[in-house]
Motif scaffolding. Structure first.
Motif, PDB file in Angstrom:
ATOM      1  N   ASP A  14       9.019 -17.761  -1.037  1.00  0.00           N
ATOM      2  CA  ASP A  14      10.099 -18.112  -0.219  1.00  0.00           C
ATOM      3  C   ASP A  14      10.723 -17.008   0.307  1.00  0.00           C
ATOM      4  O   ASP A  14      10.999 -16.174  -0.272  1.00  0.00           O
ATOM      5  N   LEU A  15      10.923 -17.252   1.934  1.00  0.00           N
ATOM      6  CA  LEU A  15      11.382 -15.996   2.426  1.00  0.00           C
ATOM      7  C   LEU A  15      12.531 -16.421   3.052  1.00  0.00           C
ATOM      8  O   LEU A  15      12.952 -17.378   3.900  1.00  0.00           O
ATOM      9  N   ALA A  16      13.918 -15.838   2.663  1.00  0.00           N
ATOM     10  CA  ALA A  16      15.320 -16.055   3.171  1.00  0.00           C
ATOM     11  C   ALA A  16      15.627 -15.554   4.480  1.00  0.00           C
ATOM     12  O   ALA A  16      16.321 -14.742   4.165  1.00  0.00           O
ATOM     13  N   HIS A  17      15.045 -16.144   5.710  1.00  0.00           N
ATOM     14  CA  HIS A  17      15.249 -15.539   6.801  1.00  0.00           C
ATOM     15  C   HIS A  17      16.908 -15.562   7.253  1.00  0.00           C
ATOM     16  O   HIS A  17      17.335 -14.746   7.758  1.00  0.00           O
ATOM     17  N   GLY A  18      17.444 -16.702   6.699  1.00  0.00           N
ATOM     18  CA  GLY A  18      18.956 -16.918   6.853  1.00  0.00           C
ATOM     19  C   GLY A  18      19.416 -17.690   7.932  1.00  0.00           C
ATOM     20  O   GLY A  18      20.402 -18.241   7.783  1.00  0.00           O
ATOM     21  N   GLU A  19      18.826 -17.984   9.134  1.00  0.00           N
ATOM     22  CA  GLU A  19      18.991 -18.910  10.018  1.00  0.00           C
ATOM     23  C   GLU A  19      17.775 -19.723  10.704  1.00  0.00           C
ATOM     24  O   GLU A  19      16.825 -19.628   9.860  1.00  0.00           O
ATOM     25  N   ILE A  20      17.834 -20.204  11.678  1.00  0.00           N
ATOM     26  CA  ILE A  20      16.880 -21.176  12.216  1.00  0.00           C
ATOM     27  C   ILE A  20      15.633 -20.247  12.576  1.00  0.00           C
ATOM     28  O   ILE A  20      15.740 -19.012  13.107  1.00  0.00           O
ATOM     29  N   VAL A  21      14.474 -20.626  11.896  1.00  0.00           N
ATOM     30  CA  VAL A  21      13.127 -19.742  12.386  1.00  0.00           C
ATOM     31  C   VAL A  21      12.545 -20.493  13.464  1.00  0.00           C
ATOM     32  O   VAL A  21      12.040 -21.885  13.278  1.00  0.00           O
ATOM     33  N   CYS A  22      12.262 -19.940  14.508  1.00  0.00           N
ATOM     34  CA  CYS A  22      11.661 -20.362  15.524  1.00  0.00           C
ATOM     35  C   CYS A  22      10.145 -20.226  15.505  1.00  0.00           C
ATOM     36  O   CYS A  22       9.200 -20.974  16.151  1.00  0.00           O
ATOM     37  N   ALA A  23       9.608 -19.157  15.008  1.00  0.00           N
ATOM     38  CA  ALA A  23       8.253 -18.698  14.818  1.00  0.00           C
ATOM     39  C   ALA A  23       7.822 -17.954  13.648  1.00  0.00           C
ATOM     40  O   ALA A  23       8.770 -17.076  13.099  1.00  0.00           O
ATOM     41  N   VAL A  24       6.856 -18.000  13.309  1.00  0.00           N
ATOM     42  CA  VAL A  24       6.175 -17.271  12.184  1.00  0.00           C
ATOM     43  C   VAL A  24       4.564 -16.713  12.189  1.00  0.00           C
ATOM     44  O   VAL A  24       3.713 -17.620  12.940  1.00  0.00           O
ATOM     45  N   THR A  25       4.314 -15.622  11.782  1.00  0.00           N
ATOM     46  CA  THR A  25       2.829 -15.137  11.787  1.00  0.00           C
ATOM     47  C   THR A  25       2.652 -14.320  10.793  1.00  0.00           C
ATOM     48  O   THR A  25       3.760 -13.776  10.152  1.00  0.00           O
ATOM     49  N   ILE A  26       1.578 -14.194  10.412  1.00  0.00           N
ATOM     50  CA  ILE A  26       1.046 -13.298   9.438  1.00  0.00           C
ATOM     51  C   ILE A  26       0.188 -12.412   9.961  1.00  0.00           C
ATOM     52  O   ILE A  26      -0.834 -12.445  10.829  1.00  0.00           O
ATOM     53  N   SER A  27       0.178 -11.050   9.393  1.00  0.00           N
ATOM     54  CA  SER A  27      -0.601  -9.995  10.012  1.00  0.00           C
ATOM     55  C   SER A  27      -2.083 -10.058   9.421  1.00  0.00           C
ATOM     56  O   SER A  27      -2.436 -10.943   8.565  1.00  0.00           O
ATOM     57  N   GLN A  28      -2.941  -9.382  10.066  1.00  0.00           N
ATOM     58  CA  GLN A  28      -4.324  -9.500  10.123  1.00  0.00           C
ATOM     59  C   GLN A  28      -4.894  -9.512   8.478  1.00  0.00           C
ATOM     60  O   GLN A  28      -5.807 -10.390   8.066  1.00  0.00           O
ATOM     61  N   VAL A  33       4.441 -10.842   6.774  1.00  0.00           N
ATOM     62  CA  VAL A  33       4.922 -11.734   7.461  1.00  0.00           C
ATOM     63  C   VAL A  33       5.905 -11.628   8.371  1.00  0.00           C
ATOM     64  O   VAL A  33       6.781 -10.915   8.043  1.00  0.00           O
ATOM     65  N   TYR A  34       5.808 -12.015   9.695  1.00  0.00           N
ATOM     66  CA  TYR A  34       6.983 -11.920  10.789  1.00  0.00           C
ATOM     67  C   TYR A  34       7.688 -13.364  11.001  1.00  0.00           C
ATOM     68  O   TYR A  34       6.885 -14.222  11.137  1.00  0.00           O
ATOM     69  N   THR A  35       8.786 -13.259  10.825  1.00  0.00           N
ATOM     70  CA  THR A  35       9.666 -14.462  10.983  1.00  0.00           C
ATOM     71  C   THR A  35      10.595 -14.122  12.470  1.00  0.00           C
ATOM     72  O   THR A  35      11.172 -13.156  12.533  1.00  0.00           O
ATOM     73  N   GLY A  36      10.696 -14.928  13.367  1.00  0.00           N
ATOM     74  CA  GLY A  36      11.700 -14.850  14.531  1.00  0.00           C
ATOM     75  C   GLY A  36      12.578 -16.106  14.780  1.00  0.00           C
ATOM     76  O   GLY A  36      12.153 -17.193  14.756  1.00  0.00           O
ATOM     77  N   GLY A  37      13.697 -15.893  14.994  1.00  0.00           N
ATOM     78  CA  GLY A  37      14.586 -16.775  15.248  1.00  0.00           C
ATOM     79  C   GLY A  37      16.210 -16.192  15.471  1.00  0.00           C
ATOM     80  O   GLY A  37      16.399 -15.217  14.847  1.00  0.00           O
ATOM     81  N   LYS A  38      16.847 -16.807  16.655  1.00  0.00           N
ATOM     82  CA  LYS A  38      18.386 -16.653  16.771  1.00  0.00           C
ATOM     83  C   LYS A  38      18.572 -14.994  16.858  1.00  0.00           C
ATOM     84  O   LYS A  38      19.402 -14.542  16.411  1.00  0.00           O
ATOM     85  N   TRP A  44       8.436  -9.200   6.642  1.00  0.00           N
ATOM     86  CA  TRP A  44       8.517  -9.235   5.205  1.00  0.00           C
ATOM     87  C   TRP A  44       7.167  -8.590   4.771  1.00  0.00           C
ATOM     88  O   TRP A  44       6.107  -8.846   5.084  1.00  0.00           O
ATOM     89  N   ASP A  45       7.098  -7.887   3.393  1.00  0.00           N
ATOM     90  CA  ASP A  45       5.941  -7.346   2.778  1.00  0.00           C
ATOM     91  C   ASP A  45       5.684  -8.231   1.666  1.00  0.00           C
ATOM     92  O   ASP A  45       6.599  -8.437   0.788  1.00  0.00           O
ATOM     93  N   ILE A  46       4.788  -9.345   1.846  1.00  0.00           N
ATOM     94  CA  ILE A  46       4.490 -10.332   0.903  1.00  0.00           C
ATOM     95  C   ILE A  46       3.541  -9.806  -0.274  1.00  0.00           C
ATOM     96  O   ILE A  46       3.309 -10.412  -1.280  1.00  0.00           O
ATOM     97  N   GLU A  47       3.146  -8.568  -0.246  1.00  0.00           N
ATOM     98  CA  GLU A  47       2.325  -7.959  -1.590  1.00  0.00           C
ATOM     99  C   GLU A  47       3.278  -7.219  -2.368  1.00  0.00           C
ATOM    100  O   GLU A  47       2.968  -6.839  -3.377  1.00  0.00           O
ATOM    101  N   SER A  48       4.638  -7.047  -1.900  1.00  0.00           N
ATOM    102  CA  SER A  48       5.483  -6.504  -2.834  1.00  0.00           C
ATOM    103  C   SER A  48       5.747  -7.306  -4.052  1.00  0.00           C
ATOM    104  O   SER A  48       5.627  -8.385  -4.180  1.00  0.00           O
TER     105      SER A  48
END
Length: 65
Positions: A14-28, A33-38, A44-48
């Motif tokens: 679960d990634l608590a971006h905090g506001e509306i997310v318009c785009a998500v992508t994952i690194s190669q 994970v990159y989340t974008g919006g507002k 985000w480092d999902i291996e942490s």
């Protein structure tokens, strides 16, 4: 059914971006994970192994920078 298609999906994070997310992508290499919006993009480092997920970087955009 076919080559390269998912057969099952499971929730990993679960990634608590905090506001509306318009785009998500994952690194190669599936580490970030990159989340974008507002007006910002969050990285985000999902291996942490942290239990409280916070972005490793917040990039402000659409402002005077």
């Amino acid at each position: 059914m076919g080559t390269g298609l998912l057969r099952a999906v499971r929730k990993a994070h679960d990634l608590a971006h905090g506001e509306i997310v318009c785009a998500v992508t994952i690194s190669q290499h599936n580490r970030h994970v990159y989340t974008g919006g507002k007006g910002c993009v969050k990285v985000w480092d999902i291996e942490s192994t942290e239990t409280s997920k916070t972005p490793v970087k917040t990039l402000d955009c659409l402002k005077d920078n």
